[in-house]
Design an enzyme around this catalytic site. Structure first.
Site, PDB file in Angstrom:
ATOM      1  N   ASP A 118       0.852  -1.180   0.000  1.00  0.00           N
ATOM      2  CA  ASP A 118       0.000   0.000   0.000  1.00  0.00           C
ATOM      3  C   ASP A 118       0.892   1.236   0.000  1.00  0.00           C
ATOM      4  O   ASP A 118       1.799   1.351   0.833  1.00  0.00           O
ATOM      5  CB  ASP A 118      -0.909   0.023   1.227  1.00  0.00           C
ATOM      6  CG  ASP A 118      -1.980  -1.054   1.187  1.00  0.00           C
ATOM      7  OD1 ASP A 118      -1.983  -1.869   0.237  1.00  0.00           O
ATOM      8  OD2 ASP A 118      -2.817  -1.086   2.111  1.00  0.00           O
ATOM      9  N   ASP A 175     -15.121  -4.180  -2.004  1.00  0.00           N
ATOM     10  CA  ASP A 175     -14.741  -4.095  -0.590  1.00  0.00           C
ATOM     11  C   ASP A 175     -15.984  -3.724   0.216  1.00  0.00           C
ATOM     12  O   ASP A 175     -16.759  -2.840  -0.164  1.00  0.00           O
ATOM     13  CB  ASP A 175     -13.640  -3.059  -0.402  1.00  0.00           C
ATOM     14  CG  ASP A 175     -12.374  -3.457  -1.144  1.00  0.00           C
ATOM     15  OD1 ASP A 175     -12.188  -4.666  -1.387  1.00  0.00           O
ATOM     16  OD2 ASP A 175     -11.585  -2.565  -1.485  1.00  0.00           O
TER      17      ASP A 175
END
Length: 244
Positions: A12, A133
């Site tokens: 990330d 998500d």
């Protein structure tokens, strides 16, 4: 149980650095001292076939903010699936030009499913990963967007079958309430999804804390798993995960 299974280390990015967020909260960020390119090289040397990259700046702001760093990660030699900030066909094409093998579509998958279906037809289902998500709210699996900051009306049970019927192949689903928590993956979510849309290749993500979580996610019907914080904090090694 999935017939084949892929372990996918994740990086990330925020402002060109390796970070992790707790439950997607930009105010609860952990920074890691390792350089992104060095981390990617170590994952490649260990034998990972795929790397998952999230542009957190892009996800929040709607732009490809970490494209320069992403190109460095592609150079490590793994196949890369990357997302965060993709808002247009031009963004998809820029990521392909940067060497990305599969583009992850998150907010657009929720907000503009018909557009994403057009891209599935244009680029092919192997080139796109649909990111659904989710978190469980008010009796349903909801699908927030824009770095998980904005509520949307669509639900997981509506969009997952929609994309399966549209010819999608790869779906990534993170339980937002477990992301970055080291509390274990939500196996009931993945059992539910694998039963509802069995022809989709499901990537599990969020909460992995030990090697057994990889095995149980596979048994729950996932065909791959994304590993972030557990690797960064040495809960187990990538070599051990691949050996699972």
């Amino acid at each position: 149980m999935a017939s084949s299974f892929t372990v996918i280390p994740a990086i990330d990015l925020r402002q060109g650095k390796v970070v992790r967020l707790f439950k997607g909260d930009y105010e609860r960020q952990t920074d890691y001292e390792v350089a992104p390119a060095a981390l990617a090289a170590s994952y490649a040397d260990t034998g990972a076939e795929w790397l998952h990259v999230v542009d957190l700046d892009g996800a929040r702001e709607g732009n490809l903010a970490n494209l320069k760093t992403l190109r460095e990660l592609v150079a490590a030699g793994m196949k890369v699936q990357a997302g965060g900030g993709v808002r247009s066909r031009a963004d998809v094409e820029r990521l392909f030009e940067a060497g990305v093998q599969r583009v992850v579509l998150g907010s657009l998958s929720v907000r503009e499913p018909n557009t994403v279906c057009e891209w599935l037809a244009t680029f092919g289902p192997e080139r796109l990963t649909i990111a659904l998500d989710t978190h469980f709210r008010d009796g349903a699996w909801r699908l927030p967007s824009a770095g998980w900051l904005e509520a949307e009306k669509a639900t997981l049970d509506e969009l997952a079958p929609f994309y399966a019927d549209a010819g999608a192949k790869h779906v990534l689903s993170t339980d937002i309430d477990r992301d970055g928590t080291l509390s274990g993956p939500n196996l009931s979510l993945y059992r539910h999804l694998s039963q509802r849309v069995p022809k989709l290749a499901l990537q599990a993500s969020g909460g992995v804390r030990e090697l057994d979580d990889i095995r149980t996610a596979r048994e729950a019907g996932a065909s791959g798993i994304v590993l972030g914080r557990a690797l960064l904090e040495g809960r187990f090694t990538l070599a051990e995960a691949l050996a699972c």
